[in-house]
Design a protein around this motif. Structure first.
Motif, PDB file in Angstrom:
ATOM      1  N   MET A 198      -5.968  29.595  22.247  1.00  0.00           N
ATOM      2  CA  MET A 198      -7.099  29.203  21.404  1.00  0.00           C
ATOM      3  C   MET A 198      -6.950  29.799  20.003  1.00  0.00           C
ATOM      4  SD  MET A 198      -9.893  27.377  21.424  1.00  0.00           S
ATOM      5  CE  MET A 198     -10.413  27.250  23.146  1.00  0.00           C
ATOM      6  N   GLN A 199      -6.603  31.096  19.915  1.00  0.00           N
ATOM      7  CA  GLN A 199      -6.432  31.717  18.611  1.00  0.00           C
ATOM      8  C   GLN A 199      -5.268  31.091  17.872  1.00  0.00           C
ATOM      9  OE1 GLN A 199      -6.512  36.044  18.767  1.00  0.00           O
ATOM     10  NE2 GLN A 199      -7.552  35.933  20.728  1.00  0.00           N
ATOM     11  N   HIS A 244      -6.376  28.003  16.150  1.00  0.00           N
ATOM     12  CA  HIS A 244      -7.104  28.264  14.898  1.00  0.00           C
ATOM     13  C   HIS A 244      -6.125  28.386  13.741  1.00  0.00           C
ATOM     14  CE1 HIS A 244     -10.243  30.347  17.675  1.00  0.00           C
ATOM     15  NE2 HIS A 244     -10.338  29.041  17.722  1.00  0.00           N
ATOM     16  N   ASP A 248     -14.156  38.472  16.539  1.00  0.00           N
ATOM     17  CA  ASP A 248     -14.951  37.360  16.003  1.00  0.00           C
ATOM     18  C   ASP A 248     -15.155  37.514  14.498  1.00  0.00           C
ATOM     19  OD1 ASP A 248     -15.078  36.599  18.606  1.00  0.00           O
ATOM     20  OD2 ASP A 248     -17.260  36.546  18.755  1.00  0.00           O
ATOM     21  N   ALA A 295     -12.042  36.363  12.839  1.00  0.00           N
ATOM     22  CA  ALA A 295     -11.874  34.915  12.930  1.00  0.00           C
ATOM     23  C   ALA A 295     -12.753  34.192  11.909  1.00  0.00           C
ATOM     24  CB  ALA A 295     -12.212  34.447  14.348  1.00  0.00           C
ATOM     25  N   VAL A 322     -11.150  36.974  20.902  1.00  0.00           N
ATOM     26  CA  VAL A 322     -12.165  36.138  20.282  1.00  0.00           C
ATOM     27  C   VAL A 322     -13.033  35.535  21.376  1.00  0.00           C
ATOM     28  CG1 VAL A 322     -12.581  34.101  18.847  1.00  0.00           C
ATOM     29  CG2 VAL A 322     -10.667  35.623  18.330  1.00  0.00           C
ATOM     30  N   TYR A 369     -15.647  33.072  23.498  1.00  0.00           N
ATOM     31  CA  TYR A 369     -15.606  31.630  23.725  1.00  0.00           C
ATOM     32  C   TYR A 369     -16.517  30.894  22.740  1.00  0.00           C
ATOM     33  CZ  TYR A 369     -13.050  32.368  28.070  1.00  0.00           C
ATOM     34  OH  TYR A 369     -12.100  32.712  28.987  1.00  0.00           O
ATOM     35  N   SER A 383     -14.806  30.759  19.433  1.00  0.00           N
ATOM     36  CA  SER A 383     -13.672  29.830  19.519  1.00  0.00           C
ATOM     37  C   SER A 383     -14.143  28.386  19.416  1.00  0.00           C
ATOM     38  CB  SER A 383     -12.926  30.031  20.839  1.00  0.00           C
ATOM     39  OG  SER A 383     -12.364  31.321  20.915  1.00  0.00           O
TER      40      SER A 383
END
Length: 399
Positions: free
Chosen positions: A1-2, A5, A178, A181, A250, A252, A255
């Motif tokens: 997922m990261q 990004h 977070d 991100a 991070v 959910y 994300s």
């Protein structure tokens, strides 16, 4: 997922850069304007003088007389400056420049336009009118510039205490992912917005059509600050890949928000690329995503500190510099309002003012957490132990 990004923002940046490069490389038709002010914007203090020039660009078959009008209502008189005397351009003499003497009378902002006799058909450009800022004091103006560079330096340096702390601890435990991100997404969008408005002509032309008497709201230090913040955040993220991070990741919810943001920007960028949406609107979308990310990025870190009852791993130096930059930014806004008698400018940019207050509000929360609420937290090998003022630490050595 990261990984998605980072890859998503990288591909998105390539797409938006290719669009802006394409639109910038397209040749615009020549402007049919007749007059140019040089410089197009200037500052003069009350009871001081300065000069500008007005230029007749094209040759005319008959002499041209020019009188000046002031403000958005194009009034024939003004009390902000000494009214400018009409000027006369002889026949067939172009290009020709005439020097204008400008004397400040009272603080404020003024737009100077012109009426030509005979009437001339000219297209509006950024130099068909003269913007004048009349300052109360030149000394106060210098102080405003100094304060501006100070808060720029404070905000620019605010990234490094966290990076240094991570290096010293060889750990990023206590730094919420977070926050990083949202910071990365925010500075990515902020950089795209600044670069587009500062560098690409099509975006600038579109902005001027929407704000015909406005000033491009991006300076070179905005571009540098945005890119610097993005790179500094990337460095911190790379530290998270190599240093001890325990079970941190991070969340959910974050994300999902990041994926939705990247998809939204990708779709709107593609729609713009095929000519279905205005380029300036796309740039505004990037700025809106930046604003949303800035509003919520501190929440996960504050909640994490509360849950752990500790600020260990979260650099208080970063907080102090961010708070100092916010204070200096507000001071500059107040000084500008005083110097130009323009208090509406403070509340006219409610987004900037609101973000500054929100940021400083979270800074105060972090300072209270660090120095008051959790100052007696003792780090242990696995987790944290909270000590009251009158409580003695328990020994971990068996008796």
């Amino acid at each position: 997922m990261q990984s998605f990004h980072l890859k998503g923002m990288f591909l998105l940046s390539l797409l938006i850069i290719s669009i802006l490069h394409r639109t910038n490389s397209e040749q615009l038709t020549a402007n049919n304007h007749v007059f140019l002010f040089d410089p197009p914007s200037l500052t003069v203090a009350v009871d001081h003088n300065t000069t500008a020039t007005i230029q007749l660009v094209s040759e005319q078959d008959e002499p041209v007389n020019v009188s000046f009008v002031y403000g958005l209502d194009r009034s024939p008189s003004t009390d902000y400056i000494q009214p400018l005397k009409p000027v006369h351009f002889p026949r067939h003499l172009a290009p020709m420049q005439i020097v204008l003497q400008i004397s400040g009378r009272r603080p404020g902002h003024l737009i100077v336009g012109c009426n030509a006799t005979p009437s001339l058909n000219n297209n509006l450009t950024e130099r068909d009118f003269l913007r004048i800022n009349i300052a109360r004091s030149t000394k106060l103006n210098r102080l405003i510039n100094i304060v501006g560079w100070l808060y720029f330096a404070a905000w620019s340096c605010s990234f490094y205490p966290q990076i240094v702390l991570n290096i010293r601890r060889q750990s990023v435990v206590g730094l919420h992912f977070d926050f990083l991100a949202f910071n990365l997404l925010g500075f990515f969008c902020y950089s795209i917005y600044n670069i587009a408005l500062y560098s690409w002509r099509d975006v600038q032309d579109s902005y001027r059509k929407s704000h015909p008497h406005g000033v491009i709201p991006v300076l070179v230090n905005d571009v540098v600050f945005g890119l610097h913040g993005f790179i500094a955040t990337l460095i911190t993220i790379f530290q998270c890949l190599f240093y001890d991070r325990s079970t941190q990741r991070v969340s959910y919810i974050t994300s999902i928000l990041l994926v939705l943001s990247v998809l939204f920007l990708t779709i709107t960028t593609i729609v713009t690329a095929v000519g279905r949406m205005d380029l300036l609107l796309l740039i505004y979308f990037y700025s809106y995503v930046k604003l949303i990310a800035s509003c919520i990025k501190y929440i996960p870190q504050a909640v994490m500190n509360r849950r752990r009852r500790s600020t260990e791993g979260w650099s208080i130096g970063n907080v102090w510099l961010d708070f100092l930059g916010g204070i200096l930014s507000l001071i500059q806004m107040v000084l500008l309002a005083i110097n130009y008698n323009d208090w509406s400018s403070i509340f006219g940019s409610i987004t900037k003012l609101g973000l500054g207050i929100i940021s400083m509000g979270f800074d105060l929360i972090f300072l209270v957490q660090h120095y008051i609420l959790y100052k007696n937290t003792k780090k242990q090998e696995h987790g944290y132990q909270v000590l009251d003022n009158n409580e003695q630490p328990t020994s971990s050595i068996p008796t």
